[in-house]
Enzyme design. Sequence first.
Site, PDB file in Angstrom:
ATOM      1  NE  ARG A 163      -4.248  -2.107   0.072  1.00 54.46           N
ATOM      2  CZ  ARG A 163      -3.790  -3.097   0.630  1.00 54.46           C
ATOM      3  NH1 ARG A 163      -2.815  -4.282  -0.151  1.00 54.46           N
ATOM      4  NH2 ARG A 163      -4.955  -4.197   0.423  1.00 54.46           N
ATOM      5  CB  SER A 236      -8.640  -2.079   4.970  1.00 54.63           C
ATOM      6  OG  SER A 236      -8.823  -3.881   4.192  1.00 54.63           O
ATOM      7  CD  GLU A 332      -5.707   0.383   3.209  1.00 59.84           C
ATOM      8  OE1 GLU A 332      -5.594  -0.961   3.346  1.00 59.84           O
ATOM      9  OE2 GLU A 332      -5.942   0.474   1.102  1.00 59.84           O
TER      10      GLU A 332
HETATM   11  N1  EPU Z   1     -10.361 -11.720  10.796  1.00 59.55           N
HETATM   12  C1  EPU Z   1     -11.045 -11.963  11.518  1.00 59.55           C
HETATM   13  N2  EPU Z   1     -12.052 -11.257  12.264  1.00 59.55           N
HETATM   14  C2  EPU Z   1     -12.492 -10.489  11.069  1.00 59.55           C
HETATM   15  C3  EPU Z   1     -12.088 -10.543   9.604  1.00 59.55           C
HETATM   16  C4  EPU Z   1     -10.815 -11.908   9.372  1.00 59.55           C
HETATM   17  O1  EPU Z   1     -10.672 -12.891  12.774  1.00 59.55           O
HETATM   18  O2  EPU Z   1     -13.619  -9.829  11.085  1.00 59.55           O
HETATM   19  C5  EPU Z   1      -9.283 -12.953   9.936  1.00 59.55           C
HETATM   20  C6  EPU Z   1      -8.941 -14.055   8.918  1.00 59.55           C
HETATM   21  O3  EPU Z   1      -9.405 -15.274   9.304  1.00 59.55           O
HETATM   22  C7  EPU Z   1      -7.656 -13.729   8.291  1.00 59.55           C
HETATM   23  C8  EPU Z   1      -7.084 -12.806   9.205  1.00 59.55           C
HETATM   24  O4  EPU Z   1      -7.985 -12.101  10.134  1.00 59.55           O
HETATM   25  O5  EPU Z   1      -7.246 -14.779   8.958  1.00 59.55           O
HETATM   26  C9  EPU Z   1      -7.460 -11.482   7.333  1.00 59.55           C
HETATM   27  O6  EPU Z   1      -8.414 -11.444   7.276  1.00 59.55           O
HETATM   28  P1  EPU Z   1      -8.714 -11.347   5.111  1.00 59.55           P
HETATM   29  O7  EPU Z   1      -8.331 -12.461   4.030  1.00 59.55           O
HETATM   30  O8  EPU Z   1     -10.640 -10.766   5.257  1.00 59.55           O
HETATM   31  O9  EPU Z   1      -7.956 -10.027   5.097  1.00 59.55           O
HETATM   32  P2  EPU Z   1      -7.173  -8.123   5.456  1.00 59.55           P
HETATM   33  O10 EPU Z   1      -6.144  -8.555   6.095  1.00 59.55           O
HETATM   34  O11 EPU Z   1      -8.437  -8.689   7.333  1.00 59.55           O
HETATM   35  C10 EPU Z   1      -6.658  -7.914   3.478  1.00 59.55           C
HETATM   36  C11 EPU Z   1      -6.616  -6.413   3.130  1.00 59.55           C
HETATM   37  C12 EPU Z   1      -7.644  -5.705   1.524  1.00 59.55           C
HETATM   38  C13 EPU Z   1      -8.349  -7.477   0.780  1.00 59.55           C
HETATM   39  C14 EPU Z   1      -8.234  -8.304   1.393  1.00 59.55           C
HETATM   40  C15 EPU Z   1      -8.086 -10.239   0.695  1.00 59.55           C
HETATM   41  C16 EPU Z   1      -5.780  -4.687   3.524  1.00 59.55           C
HETATM   42  C17 EPU Z   1      -5.416  -3.508   4.675  1.00 59.55           C
HETATM   43  N3  EPU Z   1      -6.250  -5.539   3.691  1.00 59.55           N
HETATM   44  O12 EPU Z   1      -7.612  -7.230   4.607  1.00 59.55           O
HETATM   45  O13 EPU Z   1      -7.991  -5.265   0.987  1.00 59.55           O
HETATM   46  O14 EPU Z   1      -9.398  -7.598   0.429  1.00 59.55           O
HETATM   47  O15 EPU Z   1      -7.072  -8.666   1.862  1.00 59.55           O
HETATM   48  O16 EPU Z   1      -7.255  -9.711   0.097  1.00 59.55           O
HETATM   49  O17 EPU Z   1      -4.554  -4.994   3.596  1.00 59.55           O
HETATM   50  C18 EPU Z   1      -9.167  -2.796   1.240  1.00 59.55           C
HETATM   51  O18 EPU Z   1      -7.038  -2.149   1.088  1.00 59.55           O
HETATM   52  O19 EPU Z   1      -9.623  -1.783   1.537  1.00 59.55           O
HETATM   53  C19 EPU Z   1      -8.679  -4.279   1.137  1.00 59.55           C
HETATM   54  C20 EPU Z   1     -10.149  -4.420   1.734  1.00 59.55           C
END
Ligand code: EPU
Length: 336
Positions: A163, A236, A332
Site C-alpha cells: 500500500r 479496510s 490506511e
Molecule cells: N479476520 C478476523 N475477523 C474479521 C475479519 C478477518 O479474525 O472480522 C481474520 C481472518 O480470519 C484472517 C485474517 O483476519 O485470518 C485476514 O482477513 P482477510 O483475509 O479478510 O484480509 P484482511 O487482512 O483483513 C486484506 C486487505 C483487503 C483485501 C483482503 C483480501 C489490507 C489492509 N486489507 O484484508 O483490502 O481485500 O486482504 O486480500 O491489507 C482494502 O485495502 O480496502 C481491502 C479491502
Amino acid sequence: MKIFRDYSLLPHNTFGMDVKASVFIEYASVEELKKVLSLYVKDNQWLHIGKGSNLLFTGDFSGIILHSAIKGYEVIHEDTNEVVVRVGAGEVWDDFVAMTVENEWYGAENLSLIPGEVGASAVQNIGAYGVEVKDLIVGVEAIEVSTGKESIFKNEECGYAYRESVFKSSLKYQYLVTHVSYRLKKTPCYHLDYGNIRLELEKQKVRLTLANVRQAIISIREAKLPDPKLQGNAGSFFMNPVISREHFDALLVDYPLIPHYEVDAESIKIPAAWMIDQCGWKGKRLGRAGVHDKQALVLVNLGGAVGAEVIALSEAIQKSVYEKFGINILPEVNFI
Ligand code: EPU
C-alpha cells in the site's frame, strides 16, 4: 474542463461524508490538466481525488479538489504471451478489470471489485487475494505539478511496497498520474492460493476459467465487504501491521492460533482485522460510526456520521488493540 463552486463531495467519497469543496475541477486530457495547474492550482490548497474510496473527509474542503476524467484503453504492446495496455487514470478500476477478463488477459482478476480509479491504483498499490497491482504495472505517466512537465516512471522507480509508492510518500503532491500501463498474460496463470478462492470455485461448482475466478472473487468480497452504495465505508480502515519476530513469539504464548504471514526472517505481518475482532469490536457502534459485522477491519457510516465520529471510533479501536497486543495499528484511509 468542468469547474464547479461550493460543490457537494457526497458523490465523491464512499464513506458518505456530506461535505463541500470550495472549488471542484474535472479535466479530461493531459492538456487540460496542464492548463488547470498553471491557471488555478498555483499557490492554492488543493487535493487530487479518484473515486474517494480511501478518504475520510473531516469537514468542508476550502481549496480546490481535482478529479481526472482521462479515459481510454490502448494496447501498446502485444506478442504471443502478453499484452501491455495503457489506461487513462480516470477509468473506473473494476471496468478495467472486467475488460481484461473479457479479453482473456490474465493477471488483474484477483483485484476485481476494488473500488476506485486507475490513477489511484498506481498511487496506492492496491492489493487483494495474493496480488498487488505493482505486479502488473509496467510504467506510470505523470505530470509534475510545479512545472506541468510530463514524466514516465518505470515500475522500479515507483517505490512500490505494501500500500505504498513514491506518489504518496517522497513525491506526494509533486506528481499527478495521467496514465498507467499494465502487463497482462495471454496464457492461463492463476493465483488461487490465498484464502478461500478454491473453496468458492468448488462451492459454485464451476470450471477454472478467468471469468469464474473473477466471479468467485466478487462473491467473496460481496459476502464480507459492505457495498458503499448501501453503507458508507472506505474498505479496510487500517493497514495490517508488521511486527518483530520477538514480539510475535511473545504473543504466541497467549494466542497460539494468531493468524500471521511471514514478511521476512525478522518480521511478521498480523491481520489487524483479527486483533480488532479479538478486542470485541465486530458489529459495535460508537455514535453513528460502527465496525462492520462481517469484517472487523471495515468501519462503516451507519447513517449521517461526521468525520469526527469515525475518528473517535478508530482511536478507541487503536487504543484497545494497543492495550491487548502492544501493537499500534495505523489507518490506511487518509484523513482530509
Ligand atoms: N479476520 C478476523 N475477523 C474479521 C475479519 C478477518 O479474525 O472480522 C481474520 C481472518 O480470519 C484472517 C485474517 O483476519 O485470518 C485476514 O482477513 P482477510 O483475509 O479478510 O484480509 P484482511 O487482512 O483483513 C486484506 C486487505 C483487503 C483485501 C483482503 C483480501 C489490507 C489492509 N486489507 O484484508 O483490502 O481485500 O486482504 O486480500 O491489507 C482494502 O485495502 O480496502 C481491502 C479491502
